[in-house]
Design a protein around this motif. Structure first.
Motif, PDB file in Angstrom:
ATOM      1  N   GLY A 144       0.799  -1.219   0.000  1.00 48.83           N
ATOM      2  CA  GLY A 144       0.000   0.000   0.000  1.00 48.83           C
ATOM      3  C   GLY A 144       0.828   1.264   0.000  1.00 48.83           C
ATOM      4  N   TYR A 145       0.129   2.347  -0.187  1.00 47.92           N
ATOM      5  CA  TYR A 145       0.756   3.653  -0.348  1.00 47.92           C
ATOM      6  C   TYR A 145       0.011   4.676   0.474  1.00 47.92           C
ATOM      7  CZ  TYR A 145       2.863   1.037  -4.069  1.00 47.92           C
ATOM      8  OH  TYR A 145       3.552   0.066  -4.747  1.00 47.92           O
ATOM      9  N   GLU A 146       0.762   5.584   1.086  1.00 46.06           N
ATOM     10  CA  GLU A 146       0.159   6.705   1.779  1.00 46.06           C
ATOM     11  C   GLU A 146       0.492   7.947   0.964  1.00 46.06           C
ATOM     12  OE1 GLU A 146      -0.166   5.568   6.347  1.00 46.06           O
ATOM     13  OE2 GLU A 146       1.921   5.615   5.757  1.00 46.06           O
ATOM     14  N   LEU A 147      -0.546   8.688   0.610  1.00 49.21           N
ATOM     15  CA  LEU A 147      -0.392   9.865  -0.241  1.00 49.21           C
ATOM     16  C   LEU A 147      -0.607  11.125   0.594  1.00 49.21           C
ATOM     17  CD1 LEU A 147      -2.673   8.596  -3.186  1.00 49.21           C
ATOM     18  CD2 LEU A 147      -0.257   8.080  -2.797  1.00 49.21           C
ATOM     19  N   TYR A 148       0.369  12.013   0.572  1.00 50.06           N
ATOM     20  CA  TYR A 148       0.246  13.299   1.265  1.00 50.06           C
ATOM     21  C   TYR A 148       0.182  14.383   0.196  1.00 50.06           C
ATOM     22  CZ  TYR A 148       2.045  10.560   5.191  1.00 50.06           C
ATOM     23  OH  TYR A 148       2.247   9.603   6.156  1.00 50.06           O
ATOM     24  N   VAL A 149      -0.915  15.134   0.202  1.00 56.04           N
ATOM     25  CA  VAL A 149      -1.104  16.127  -0.844  1.00 56.04           C
ATOM     26  C   VAL A 149      -1.700  17.375  -0.215  1.00 56.04           C
ATOM     27  CG1 VAL A 149      -3.451  15.417  -1.494  1.00 56.04           C
ATOM     28  CG2 VAL A 149      -1.923  16.393  -3.238  1.00 56.04           C
ATOM     29  N   ALA A 150      -1.589  18.508  -0.910  1.00 52.87           N
ATOM     30  CA  ALA A 150      -2.198  19.742  -0.417  1.00 52.87           C
ATOM     31  C   ALA A 150      -3.695  19.501  -0.217  1.00 52.87           C
ATOM     32  CB  ALA A 150      -1.984  20.870  -1.418  1.00 52.87           C
ATOM     33  N   ALA A 151      -4.234  19.979   0.916  1.00 60.43           N
ATOM     34  CA  ALA A 151      -5.643  19.744   1.240  1.00 60.43           C
ATOM     35  C   ALA A 151      -6.551  20.212   0.104  1.00 60.43           C
ATOM     36  CB  ALA A 151      -6.007  20.458   2.543  1.00 60.43           C
ATOM     37  N   ALA A 152      -6.163  21.280  -0.575  1.00 62.73           N
ATOM     38  CA  ALA A 152      -6.979  21.825  -1.661  1.00 62.73           C
ATOM     39  C   ALA A 152      -7.093  20.855  -2.846  1.00 62.73           C
ATOM     40  CB  ALA A 152      -6.394  23.155  -2.130  1.00 62.73           C
TER      41      ALA A 152
END
Lengths: 128, 366
Positions: free
Chosen positions: B199-207
């Protein structure tokens, strides 16, 4: 979903009264509130249950909840399918997911249980 | 409900008929199709989880590594850029304030990923203990965290995000991550997770959270899953949940993490963190009836003496029986069997090796 031919309790059990036998289960609302049911504990055939008293337990992934006897009488049959397939209570709470059959100690007085209309009202008040 | 936080995906969840409930101060999706179905789908295909309630801090500055090394248990000397590592934030007594993953973003730049319920207290604690030339920023509010978990997660990620970015994630190794950008905003893709599956955890700008979520969830292999399934998935792996299996009353050694305490740095709680009064014990229960958080653990065989407390317990959907984690007095923890005494029943329990579920794909070589 509240079948017309059943009676109900404030603790979300349903009761089907037939000649000399009462079948008991939990309602659609109850199974939805519990979520996926993983274990059902029922009284044994021969046990006597008493109106309003605890008669078993339903466990879901997230919660455990008591079952209360809607009538007084002797348990004559339990739904043994639920030992390995408790999800039947989720899938068909008024059908294959029934819990127990009871020989009532005396004739059932429908006034002591909730009619479909009264149970509908109860759900309305709980939803708001 | 009004004072609960909402993630950028909250409206999406409600529109999809998710059941939500308060968790760590947030109104979070607990389930969509049902916990058992979501659990199974994660083990067999891939599920998408909204994990935006977790906190993210950035720590930068020329003393960042040295400063952090005195605060967290992670050995940062051996943590290369673009790798991340699991560890603990401790109080001076060695009690666990939080468990967290530290990402080394660059030479002297780190990201800390902490539990939602601990975000404010962790930030205050770390700010208080940060020394030298190192600045910390709480980016939790502007950072969305989306987890894609399951044996088909690589295929689904490649077919969606990978297609947009013109790359594959096949070469990304366990506990490694990539710094990319998505729609002009920073994106981190990390091969980590809390389910035991690839699996992968994706961190992205909330927008950009909704856009990224919709891109990935559109893949036919992917279904949304809630925190209910996340909890049964992590428990089958024996992964601890902070606030239940980890707390300030217990050390990492008591939770079974002594081998992780290898940092040479003089971090807060060092030494005390090896104290063992109780041990976190894995228990399997015959049958479907589940021990529950708070149930007493009794010594089996006559005495009936209370020797511990259940911290997590559930029916394990992939195993077909119940499992539990419990803190048991160290001198009683080696016993092969116990009794678990709950409000409703007494259950026989046998000590097990972790993970309970042994078919997980998290570490597979691709």
């Amino acid at each position: 979903m509240i079948p017309d031919d059943l009676l109900y309790t404030r603790t979300h059990e349903w009761v089907l009264v037939e000649d000399g036998t009462v079948t008991i289960g939990i309602t659609q609302f109850a199974q939805e509130q519990l979520g996926d049911i993983t274990y059902v504990e029922l009284p044994e055939p021969g046990d006597v249950i008493n109106t309003g008293e605890e008669m078993g337990t339903v466990e879901s992934v997230k919660a455990a909840s008591e079952l209360y006897a809607p009538v007084t009488g002797e348990v004559i049959e339990t739904n043994t399918e639920l030992e390995t397939a408790p999800e039947l209570v989720n899938e068909a709470p008024y059908g294959e997911g029934w819990l127990i059959k009871v020989r009532p100690a005396e004739d059932i007085d429908p006034e002591e249980l909730l009619s479909p209309a009264e149970y509908h009202e109860l759900l309305d008040t709980q939803a708001h | 409900m009004s004072d609960l936080f909402k993630t950028p995906l909250h409206s999406w969840h409600l529109a999809q008929g998710a059941k939500t409930a308060p968790f760590a101060g947030w109104d979070m999706p607990i389930q969509y199709a049902g916990i058992l179905a979501e659990h199974k789908h994660t083990r067999e295909a891939a599920s998408l989880f909204d994990i935006c309630h977790m906190g993210e801090f950035l720590v930068r500055g020329k003393d960042a590594r040295a400063a952090l090394s005195r605060i967290v248990t992670h050995n940062l000397d051996t943590l290369a850029p673009l790798k991340c590592r699991y560890g603990f934030l401790l109080n001076p007594e060695g009690g666990v304030l939080d468990d967290l993953i530290v990402y080394r973003l660059a030479e002297e730049e780190y990201m800390l990923v902490v539990n939602g319920a601990c975000t404010a207290s962790d930030f205050a604690w770390i700010a208080d203990h940060l020394q030298g030339e190192a600045a910390m920023e709480n980016v939790s509010d502007v950072t969305a965290k989306i987890d894609l978990q399951g044996p088909k997660s690589l295929d689904a990620l490649d077919a969606t995000l990978g297609k947009v970015l013109g790359r594959s994630f096949r070469d990304l190794k366990y506990f490694n991550f990539l710094r990319l950008s998505f729609e002009g905003a920073p994106l981190i893709v990390s091969r980590t997770g809390y389910t035991g599956e690839l699996g992968y955890e994706l961190y992205v700008a909330a927008a950009k959270a909704v856009e990224l979520w919709e891109l990935v969830v559109a893949d036919a292999r992917v279904e949304p899953a809630g925190l209910g399934a996340r909890d049964t998935l992590r428990l089958e792996m024996g992964l601890p949940l902070y606030g239940q299996d980890l707390d300030t009353a217990h050390t990492p050694a008591e939770a079974g993490y002594e081998p992780l305490l290898s940092s040479p740095a003089d971090y807060v709680g060092k030494g005390a963190d090896r104290a063992v009064r109780e041990r976190l014990v894995a228990l399997t229960v015959e049958g479907r009836r589940s021990p529950r958080h708070g149930d007493a653990v009794l010594a089996a065989g006559g005495s009936g003496e209370s020797v511990g407390v259940v911290t997590s317990g559930s029916f394990a959907p992939s195993l077909g029986h119940a499992v539990a984690l419990a803190y048991v007095r160290a001198d009683a923890s080696e016993a092969a069997s116990f009794l678990v005494k709950g409000a409703r029943a007494e259950l026989g329990a046998v000590r097990a090796d972790l993970p309970f579920y042994k078919e997980g794909t998290a570490r597979i070589k691709l």
